[in-house]
Design an enzyme around this catalytic site. Structure first.
Site, PDB file in Angstrom:
ATOM      1  NE  ARG A   1       5.735 -10.138   0.073  1.00 58.83           N
ATOM      2  CZ  ARG A   1       4.831  -9.427   0.288  1.00 58.83           C
ATOM      3  NH1 ARG A   1       3.937 -10.566   0.716  1.00 58.83           N
ATOM      4  NH2 ARG A   1       3.557  -8.221  -0.145  1.00 58.83           N
TER       5      ARG A   1
ATOM      6  N   GLY B   1       1.020  -1.356  -0.126  1.00 61.58           N
ATOM      7  CA  GLY B   1      -0.003   0.045  -0.800  1.00 61.58           C
ATOM      8  C   GLY B   1       0.981   1.233  -0.002  1.00 61.58           C
TER       9      GLY B   1
ATOM     10  CG  HIS C   1      -4.057   2.436   0.351  1.00 65.85           C
ATOM     11  ND1 HIS C   1      -5.957   2.175  -0.195  1.00 65.85           N
ATOM     12  CD2 HIS C   1      -3.609   3.501   0.635  1.00 65.85           C
ATOM     13  CE1 HIS C   1      -6.084   3.429  -0.231  1.00 65.85           C
ATOM     14  NE2 HIS C   1      -4.772   4.761   0.130  1.00 65.85           N
TER      15      HIS C   1
END
Length: 444
Positions: A293, A165, A235
């Site tokens: 990941r 974010g 975010h």
């Protein structure tokens, strides 16, 4: 099969990876900074190597020091966890060039998906839905204004590189676009080098839903279900759950199929996540980005599928060929327990005087700290992940209330009061919420 794994990370994720590594009968090697010397993950590893000072650039982000630690301890493989060097293609190549096994996707996949603009164009070519937006980096405000008018306000402005974010902002007109563009440029320069900016159409009532995929050693890609990550501040995710209460069976089927196409487009290997933005009203979705990941919130998928994702990462990296049959049952919710002010969400580090984790049926805690440890200001303030499961969402919510109430932390500030507040909020309880929920809670 491998005999040893170096975990190039810290805190709760290092501890969680160590648990699986040792459970597989392998030797676990930890690396740590001076500031983390007394944390549980250092004690629980079979070997531990001091990298350097608290500053990440002199410890966890120093590729040469991490590789030297692997050589010194005889580690055969490297698991990056999340954050730090996890999505650094140069690190992945350095690990492979050193003759070690990289527990992650090929560096080329990391590189191709690390740039949001490139990833967006690649996904569009693969038939994955994408939002209306720019196909090339936006280099100046005038170009951004032209793009915004073509897309139509409101627009999301974000740095093409980086994640979490960082550098994201919503613009509803030319004035707010200037502010959002400047913010994104600063973030891009700070975290990604060149100030490459992307504009996309902003969805007013959106849910953030992601699909967990596994790219197997034989080239097949399977989707393991979705996670709803719509409870966010700035975010950034705070609470995640699976399955999403805002996704219909028909939409879920389309999202999982698109996630498989996304993985196949980059010949993905290992655990990865395809993040999507869901229009809650239209029941449609578009691609956001792909995380190459293990995700912070991976436990909720583990709890509903019964799979150990870290074990699968290791087995795939070792070249094992086998099948995975996706299945899911029950409901799981994860609460990120941060050392932060529960009202303003600002970091609140400090020494932990009391640390009492909840226990019981349907409760899992992945923690990085215990009583006597200090949460320092040098790293992300995540202290633990509290996960609960139930046969139904209602049962999981009730277990969540009990577990949050039983989790005692004294010393640093923490967000457990926010978690308790969320669990009684009508929107969250109903399941009919979106990414604006936390903002609305703080305005009320």
């Amino acid at each position: 099969m491998l005999d040893s794994v170096l975990i190039a990370n810290r805190g709760e994720i290092a501890r969680r990876i160590i648990r699986t590594v040792r459970g597989m009968g392998l030797r676990a090697v930890a690396v740590h900074s001076e500031a983390d010397a007394d944390l549980p993950f250092v004690r629980e590893a079979d070997d531990a190597v001091l990298l350097g000072p608290a500053n990440p650039a002199q410890s966890y982000l120093d590729i040469d020091k991490v590789l030297q630690a692997a050589r010194t301890t005889g580690a055969r493989a490297v698991h990056p966890g999340y954050g730090f060097l996890a999505e650094n293609a140069a690190f992945a190549r350095a690990v492979i060039d050193a003759g070690l096994v990289w527990i992650g996707p090929d560096p080329e996949a990391v590189e191709r998906m690390g740039d949001k603009i490139n990833a967006r164009n690649l996904m569009e070519a693969a038939g994955v839905p994408v939002a209306a937006g720019t196909r090339e980096p936006v280099s100046d405000l005038a170009q951004a204004e032209r793009a915004a008018k073509e897309i139509g306000y409101p627009v999301m402005v974000k740095a093409s590189g980086g994640g979490g974010g960082i550098g994201m902002g919503v613009a509803r007109d030319d004035d707010s676009l200037a502010k959002a563009f400047e913010q994104a440029c600063r973030a891009a320069a700070r975290f990604g080098g060149e100030p490459a900016i992307l504009l996309e159409r902003y969805v007013e009532r959106a849910r953030h839903v992601e699909v967990q995929i596994l790219g197997l050693a034989d080239g097949r890609v399977v989707a393991l279900g979705e996670r709803d990550c719509s409870v966010q501040r700035r975010h950034q995710k705070v609470v995640e759950e699976s399955p999403s209460p805002g996704v219909t069976p028909e939409l879920r089927e389309r999202m999982l199929a698109a996630a498989v196409r996304a993985g196949e487009a980059v010949a993905y290997r290992g655990a990865g996540t395809v993040e999507c933005l869901v229009d809650a009203d239209a029941q449609d979705f578009v691609f956001l980005e792909m995380n190459t990941r293990l995700q912070v919130e991976h436990p909720v998928t583990e709890l509903v599928t019964g799979l150990d994702l870290v074990e699968h990462q290791i087995r795939i990296a070792a070249g094992e060929v086998y099948s995975v049959e996706p299945r899911s049952s029950g409901h799981a919710i994860e609460f990120r327990v941060y050392a932060e002010d529960p009202r303003r969400f600002l970091p609140g580090p400090g020494k932990i005087g009391v640390w009492e984790e909840p226990e019981g049926e349907g409760v899992r805690v992945d923690s990085g700290y215990t009583a006597g440890n200090t949460v320092t200001p040098f790293y992300d303030p995540l202290m633990a992940k509290l996960c609960v499961t139930g046969a139904t969402r209602e049962e999981a919510l009730e277990r969540g209330r009990e577990a949050v109430g039983a989790f005692r932390v004294e010393g640093p500030k923490h967000n457990l009061p926010f978690c308790a507040e969320l669990l009684d909020h009508p929107e969250f309880v109903s399941g009919d919420y979106d990414t604006g929920l936390v903002s609305r809670m703080r305005k009320s």
